[in-house]
Design an enzyme around this catalytic site. Structure first.
Site, PDB file in Angstrom:
ATOM      1  N   GLY A  29       7.021   4.661   5.857  1.00  0.00           N
ATOM      2  CA  GLY A  29       7.289   3.239   6.104  1.00  0.00           C
ATOM      3  C   GLY A  29       8.747   2.902   5.845  1.00  0.00           C
ATOM      4  N   ASP A  81       5.006   5.613  -2.550  1.00  0.00           N
ATOM      5  CA  ASP A  81       4.701   5.042  -1.232  1.00  0.00           C
ATOM      6  C   ASP A  81       4.738   3.516  -1.291  1.00  0.00           C
ATOM      7  OD1 ASP A  81       3.995   4.859   1.439  1.00  0.00           O
ATOM      8  OD2 ASP A  81       2.036   5.814   1.214  1.00  0.00           O
ATOM      9  N   GLY A  82       4.852   2.914  -0.135  1.00  0.00           N
ATOM     10  CA  GLY A  82       4.815   1.457  -0.014  1.00  0.00           C
ATOM     11  C   GLY A  82       3.380   0.963   0.134  1.00  0.00           C
ATOM     12  N   ASP A  84       0.997  -2.421   2.281  1.00  0.00           N
ATOM     13  CA  ASP A  84       0.982  -3.651   3.078  1.00  0.00           C
ATOM     14  C   ASP A  84       0.560  -4.826   2.212  1.00  0.00           C
ATOM     15  OD1 ASP A  84       1.699  -2.478   5.651  1.00  0.00           O
ATOM     16  OD2 ASP A  84      -0.170  -1.378   5.395  1.00  0.00           O
ATOM     17  N   GLY A  95      -1.568   1.424   5.692  1.00  0.00           N
ATOM     18  CA  GLY A  95      -1.866   1.899   7.039  1.00  0.00           C
ATOM     19  C   GLY A  95      -1.181   1.097   8.133  1.00  0.00           C
ATOM     20  N   GLY A  96      -0.349   0.129   7.724  1.00  0.00           N
ATOM     21  CA  GLY A  96       0.407  -0.626   8.726  1.00  0.00           C
ATOM     22  C   GLY A  96       1.264   0.286   9.597  1.00  0.00           C
ATOM     23  N   GLU A 103      -1.506   9.774   3.994  1.00  0.00           N
ATOM     24  CA  GLU A 103      -1.061   9.151   2.735  1.00  0.00           C
ATOM     25  C   GLU A 103      -2.125   9.330   1.658  1.00  0.00           C
ATOM     26  OE1 GLU A 103       1.852   5.690   4.611  1.00  0.00           O
ATOM     27  OE2 GLU A 103      -0.216   5.176   4.152  1.00  0.00           O
ATOM     28  N   LYS A 121       4.430  -8.561  -0.765  1.00  0.00           N
ATOM     29  CA  LYS A 121       3.225  -7.728  -0.646  1.00  0.00           C
ATOM     30  C   LYS A 121       2.179  -8.029  -1.723  1.00  0.00           C
ATOM     31  CE  LYS A 121       5.191  -5.324   2.693  1.00  0.00           C
ATOM     32  NZ  LYS A 121       5.509  -3.916   2.636  1.00  0.00           N
TER      33      LYS A 121
HETATM   34  C1  5RP Z   1       2.190   3.233   6.356  1.00  0.00           C
HETATM   35  C2  5RP Z   1       1.969   2.398   5.147  1.00  0.00           C
HETATM   36  C3  5RP Z   1       3.160   1.697   4.570  1.00  0.00           C
HETATM   37  O1  5RP Z   1       3.267   2.051   3.232  1.00  0.00           O
HETATM   38  C4  5RP Z   1       2.973   0.219   4.676  1.00  0.00           C
HETATM   39  O2  5RP Z   1       2.714  -0.109   6.028  1.00  0.00           O
HETATM   40  C5  5RP Z   1       4.209  -0.544   4.180  1.00  0.00           C
HETATM   41  O3  5RP Z   1       5.246  -0.343   5.070  1.00  0.00           O
HETATM   42  P1  5RP Z   1       6.696  -0.946   4.865  1.00  0.00           P
HETATM   43  O4  5RP Z   1       7.296  -0.243   3.696  1.00  0.00           O
HETATM   44  O5  5RP Z   1       7.387  -0.628   6.167  1.00  0.00           O
HETATM   45  O6  5RP Z   1       6.571  -2.431   4.632  1.00  0.00           O
HETATM   46  O7  5RP Z   1       0.889   2.273   4.629  1.00  0.00           O
HETATM   47  O8  5RP Z   1       0.981   3.711   6.881  1.00  0.00           O
END
Ligand code: 5RP
Length: 219
Positions: A29, A81-82, A84, A95-96, A103, A121
Site C-alpha cells: 500500500g 503493514d497499513g 484501511d 485489502g483496499g 498479507e 483510519k
Molecule cells: C492492501 C492493504 C493496505 O494496507 C490498505 O489498503 C491501506 O493502504 P494505504 O496505506 O494505501 O492507505 O490492505 O491490501
C-alpha cells in the site's frame, strides 16, 4: 500535514520496531511504500524481507533489499503493514490494495504486527470502509447472496484480479461489532479465499500519524 506526509511519518517511525538483523515482513500500500523507502536507508541493519505482493517485492528489490519467499521462513519477529480501518482494540479491515490474502499469510508468520496508519483510519466500529473479500470466481453469485443475508451489499471490484488470480468482492453496509465472530463466519463460506477482517491477526501496536506527531497505540 497532508495525509501522505502522515503516512511518510509513520513509515519512518516503524524503523524503531525492527530488531537488528531481522527478516522483516512487509505489507502493501501507499503507507508501506513510505516504509519500504525508509527501510532502504537502514538496509545494512536487516537481513531482508518477506513481501506480501508483487508490488512490494518490486519496490524492495529496486532498493537492493533481498526478498525471501514466505515459504522459506519459519517465523518473523515483525510484520509491518497499513490498514484501511483500525479500531481501538487493534482489529482491522485490510485489502483496499487487493493484497489481503498474502498479507494475512505473512502476518501469520510474525510474532508482532506493527500497523502504520494515518489518523483517518482509526474508527469506532469497522465497516464504513467496504470489506474486501478475495473469492473463487465460480462462487461469486452465491457469496453476494450470503452477504445480502447479513446486511451487506457485495460488489465485484471492476478490473481487479489479485496476485493469486482471483476477483475481489467489496462489501458495503456492514457494521462489524464483533470482528472475530464475523471473520470466522465469512471464512467458512465455500469460495471465500480470505476475508479482509484482520481479527485473528490483529495489530500488536499501531503507529498512528496525527497532526501532533506519531501516537503509539498498544493492544
Ligand atoms: C492492501 C492493504 C493496505 O494496507 C490498505 O489498503 C491501506 O493502504 P494505504 O496505506 O494505501 O492507505 O490492505 O491490501
Amino acid at each position: 500535514m497532508t495525509q501522505d506526509e502522515l503516512k511518510a511519518l509513520v513509515g519512518q517511525a516503524a524503523l524503531a520496531h525492527l530488531p537488528e538483523g531481522a527478516i522483516v515482513g512487509v505489507g502493501t500500500g501507499s503507507t508501506v511504500n513510505h516504509f519500504i523507502d525508509a527501510l532502504a536507508t537502514v538496509k545494512h541493519r536487516i537481513k531482508g524481507a518477506v513481501s506480501s505482493s508483487v508490488r512490494s517485492t518490486e519496490r524492495l528489490q529496486a532498493h537492493g533489499i533481498q526478498v525471501f519467499e514466505a515459504d522459506s521462513v519459519e517465523r518473523l519477529a515483525v510484520y509491518v503493514d497499513g490498514a484501511d480501518e483500525i479500531d481501538a482494540r487493534g482489529y482491522m479491515i485490510k485489502g483496499g490494495g487487493a493484497a489481503l490474502t498474502r498479507e494475512k499469510i505473512v502476518a501469520d508468520l510474525a510474532d508482532r504486527f506493527v500497523c502504520i496508519a494515518d489518523e483517518s483510519k482509526l474508527v469506532d466500529v469497522l465497516g464504513r470502509f467496504p470489506l474486501p473479500v478475495e473469492v473463487i470466481g465460480m462462487a461469486t453469485a452465491q457469496l453476494v447472496r450470503r452477504f445480502a443475508a447479513i446486511g451487506g451489499r457485495a460488489v465485484i471490484r471492476a478490473g481487479v484480479t489479485t496476485d493469486n488470480g482471483h476477483p475481489i468482492l467489496d462489501v458495503f453496509g456492514l457494521q462489524i461489532h464483533e470482528p472475530l465472530v464475523m471473520e470466522t463466519e465469512i471464512n467458512m463460506w465455500p469460495g471465500v479465499v480470505t476475508c479482509g477482517i484482520f481479527a485473528r491477526h490483529k495489530a500488536s501496536v499501531c503507529l498512528l500519524g496525527t497532526a501532533a506527531g506519531v501516537k503509539t497505540l498498544e493492544f
